[in-house]
Design an enzyme around this catalytic site. Structure first.
Site, PDB file in Angstrom:
ATOM      1  N   ILE A 100     -22.316  65.500  28.025  1.00  0.00           N
ATOM      2  CA  ILE A 100     -21.135  65.906  28.781  1.00  0.00           C
ATOM      3  C   ILE A 100     -20.117  64.770  28.820  1.00  0.00           C
ATOM      4  O   ILE A 100     -20.487  63.599  28.770  1.00  0.00           O
ATOM      5  CB  ILE A 100     -21.538  66.361  30.209  1.00  0.00           C
ATOM      6  N   CYS A 101     -18.847  65.132  28.899  1.00  0.00           N
ATOM      7  CA  CYS A 101     -17.725  64.198  29.068  1.00  0.00           C
ATOM      8  C   CYS A 101     -17.512  63.382  27.790  1.00  0.00           C
ATOM      9  O   CYS A 101     -17.205  63.933  26.756  1.00  0.00           O
ATOM     10  CB  CYS A 101     -17.962  63.331  30.304  1.00  0.00           C
ATOM     11  N   ALA A 102     -17.661  62.074  27.861  1.00  0.00           N
ATOM     12  CA  ALA A 102     -17.504  61.219  26.684  1.00  0.00           C
ATOM     13  C   ALA A 102     -18.768  61.195  25.830  1.00  0.00           C
ATOM     14  O   ALA A 102     -18.712  60.869  24.634  1.00  0.00           O
ATOM     15  CB  ALA A 102     -17.142  59.793  27.112  1.00  0.00           C
ATOM     16  N   PHE A 121     -14.643  65.377  26.903  1.00  0.00           N
ATOM     17  CA  PHE A 121     -13.536  64.977  27.766  1.00  0.00           C
ATOM     18  C   PHE A 121     -12.284  64.801  26.906  1.00  0.00           C
ATOM     19  O   PHE A 121     -12.357  64.229  25.819  1.00  0.00           O
ATOM     20  CB  PHE A 121     -13.876  63.662  28.482  1.00  0.00           C
ATOM     21  N   ALA A 147     -20.225  69.542  27.084  1.00  0.00           N
ATOM     22  CA  ALA A 147     -19.371  69.972  28.184  1.00  0.00           C
ATOM     23  C   ALA A 147     -18.233  68.982  28.374  1.00  0.00           C
ATOM     24  O   ALA A 147     -18.316  67.820  27.975  1.00  0.00           O
ATOM     25  CB  ALA A 147     -20.174  70.112  29.467  1.00  0.00           C
TER      26      ALA A 147
END
Length: 180
Positions: A100-102, A121, A147
């Site tokens: 998720i994210c980075a 992200f 995500a």
């Protein structure tokens, strides 16, 4: 076993919301402190006590590898030979790899997203080498879930629940959590 790797600088919401959702679904989750640290400091100075340190976990029972983001946390995950080994092993046995994210950038750098739908992200898209960028906040493609960021951490956790226990169980949990 689902291993959630926590490295200094991890994004607390992404890790803790995901862990909470998975444990509510009665999935076996072990949090793993990277770099031999049981007490891991998140991006917002929240210290979390991991269940184990990276030298204590084994490949034998890995069902999933979960990578929370956070700019510094992602860099620390990526430079860990243990995390790299767990990702490689998980992919070799078709276990789930979720980021998720980075953190999806780690998978992109390894070439694992080629031909896969993925998201991250904003600003990290070019790191998802070979991926088709998803329009969704959470993307599941085979044994990879990615995500966008902290705001979808519960949805990320629910996608992992759906992967293991089906959409029905995930939706029941979503409703009990009062998620739209």
């Amino acid at each position: 076993m689902i291993y959630v790797f926590l490295a200094d600088g991890f994004e607390e919401i992404e890790a803790l919301a995901t862990i909470d959702v998975l444990r509510r679904a009665e999935l076996d989750v072990t949090t793993v402190g990277v770099g031999g640290c049981r007490a891991v400091c998140g991006a917002h100075d929240i210290v979390v006590k991991a269940d184990a340190v990276d030298t204590e976990v084994m490949y034998d029972d890995v069902e999933a590898v979960v990578l929370p983001g956070g700019a510094l946390g992602t860099l620390n995950l990526e430079k860990s030979p243990v995390v790299q080994g767990f990702i490689d092993h998980a992919m070799s046995v078709d276990a789930l790899v979720a980021a998720i994210c980075a953190a999806p950038s780690i998978l992109g750098h390894k070439g694992l997203l080629k031909g896969k739908e993925a998201i991250c992200f904003p600003g990290f898209e070019q790191q998802l080498e070979g991926a088709t960028l998803s329009e969704q906040s959470v993307a599941t493609d085979g044994n990879i879930i990615t995500a966008k960021g902290a705001g979808v951490a519960v949805d990320f956790g629910l996608a992992i629940v759906a992967y293991f226990k089906g959409e029905g169980r995930s939706e029941i949990l979503r409703k009990s959590l009062q998620c739209p």
